[in-house]
Scaffold this motif. Structure first.
Motif, mmCIF file in Angstrom:
data_model
loop_
_atom_site.group_PDB
_atom_site.id
_atom_site.type_symbol
_atom_site.label_atom_id
_atom_site.label_comp_id
_atom_site.label_asym_id
_atom_site.label_seq_id
_atom_site.Cartn_x
_atom_site.Cartn_y
_atom_site.Cartn_z
ATOM 1 N N GLN A 248 10.047 11.948 36.380
ATOM 2 C CA GLN A 248 9.143 11.845 37.424
ATOM 3 C C GLN A 248 9.367 12.763 38.545
ATOM 4 N N GLN A 259 0.447 9.222 38.761
ATOM 5 C CA GLN A 259 1.674 8.370 38.196
ATOM 6 C C GLN A 259 2.296 8.746 36.819
ATOM 7 N N ASN A 261 4.573 7.841 34.076
ATOM 8 C CA ASN A 261 5.271 6.515 33.316
ATOM 9 C C ASN A 261 6.094 7.460 31.866
ATOM 10 N N ASP A 262 5.730 8.510 31.616
ATOM 11 C CA ASP A 262 6.690 8.935 30.553
ATOM 12 C C ASP A 262 6.345 10.497 30.470
ATOM 13 N N ASP A 265 2.961 12.171 30.876
ATOM 14 C CA ASP A 265 1.932 12.374 31.896
ATOM 15 C C ASP A 265 2.428 13.679 32.753
#
Length: 335
Positions: A248, A259, A261-262, A265
């Motif tokens: 992130q 966003q 998430n893993d 992204d």
């Protein structure tokens, strides 16, 4: 490649040829300059528009707040391109969309043609020597197309072969287009008739585009496209081995809307940012030299935009960088 005299050095370290530097200095806000594509490429000593030289030129323009209309890579090779201040771009009414036919021509390959009175035996000899399925019958000026001699038209001609001429054995229904026309508009006819003769803006016939050329162009572009997809998939698997907070943190701090998430992204540039971090590299335990891998990933990141937008004329340097990346990625988890 012709030797060019170097003059200016840009912010990124690129040495700008003196001719290019002098020309670009004439481009001002509200004062665009138009130049022949071939002349503009000639400043850098190039004829072809490979991905590497296009990036060098686009970077040189960007460093000076300039751009081109149309894009260098999308301009008709036999036509002109306008270099202008970026602030003038919105006011430019001549922006072009699509790929010109000349973008997939081998511009260094001479169009071989025959005159209407050429003997049929001489025509057949040329076709065999060059492995041609057809050959244009042109006037001496190269601007009048009378037809094409093809193996089919030769088979249909019932006269004495030793006495025949190109005019007698040709098919008068030849197909042609301007080099600046949109390639997509002609693909159906190229497949249907197997070839298309190309005229430059002066109506001189300069090339031929065949169905085989189309297939080769598609393969040379789609191959790297598929390989880039595999590279991204393999990088995603590697990066996902890191803790989620690390993944992130790769996002730009100013990017609040997206966003994470893993690893799926993340952008390609964010994969590079993670892997170039020495601490993250140690966590991943990749069995390679970090500096060499990061340099390769940065190369691939630069050319990814060309590949993912199916830009033609990807050169050997481009495809080599992609292949090198796949080589180490494919064995990264086998060691």
């Amino acid at each position: 490649m012709a030797e060019v005299e170097l003059d200016e050095v840009g912010e990124l370290g690129d040495q700008l040829p003196s001719g290019a530097g002098a020309f670009l200095k004439t481009v001002k806000h509200k004062k665009p300059q138009t130049i022949a594509v071939r002349e503009f490429l000639g400043f850098w000593g190039y004829k072809r528009r490979g991905a590497s030289i296009v990036r060098v030129i686009e970077r040189a323009l960007a460093q000076r707040g300039l751009t081109s209309s149309p894009e260098i890579v999308k301009a008709d090779y036999y036509g002109d391109v306008t270099i202008l201040d970026r602030r003038d771009l919105a006011e430019d009414a001549d922006l072009e969309i699509g790929w010109p036919i000349s973008s997939v021509l081998d511009v260094e390959k001479e169009l071989i043609a025959v005159g209407p009175d050429e003997s049929l035996i001489a025509v057949e000899t040329l076709m065999v020597m060059h492995d041609f399925s057809q050959i244009p019958v042109l006037s001496k000026t190269g601007r009048d197309l009378y037809g094409s001699v093809t193996w089919k038209s030769i088979a249909r001609w019932s006269g004495e072969r030793s006495e025949g001429t190109a005019r007698q054995a040709m098919d008068a229904n030849s197909h042609s287009a301007q080099s600046s026309e949109n390639l997509l508009d002609h693909i159906e006819n190229i497949i249907k008739y197997e070839y298309l003769y190309i005229r430059d803006p002066s109506n001189m016939y300069v090339g031929i585009l065949t169905a085989t050329d189309l297939a080769q162009s598609f393969h040379s572009t789609s191959g790297p496209f598929i390989k880039i997809g595999e590279i991204e998939s393999r990088l995603r698997v590697i990066v996902n081995e890191l803790p989620l907070p690390v993944i992130q943190q790769a996002k730009q701090p100013t990017d609040q809307s997206r966003q994470i998430n893993d690893a799926s992204d993340l952008t390609f540039g964010e994969y590079v940012r993670i892997i170039q971090n020495p601490e993250h590299w140690d966590q991943l335990r990749l069995p390679f030299d970090r500096a060499t891998v990061v340099k390769n990933l940065e190369e691939v990141n630069q050319i990814r935009n060309d590949v993912m937008h199916f830009r033609p004329n990807l050169d050997g340097q481009t495809t080599s960088a992609i292949d090198r990346c796949l080589n180490w990625l494919r064995v990264s988890r086998s060691k």
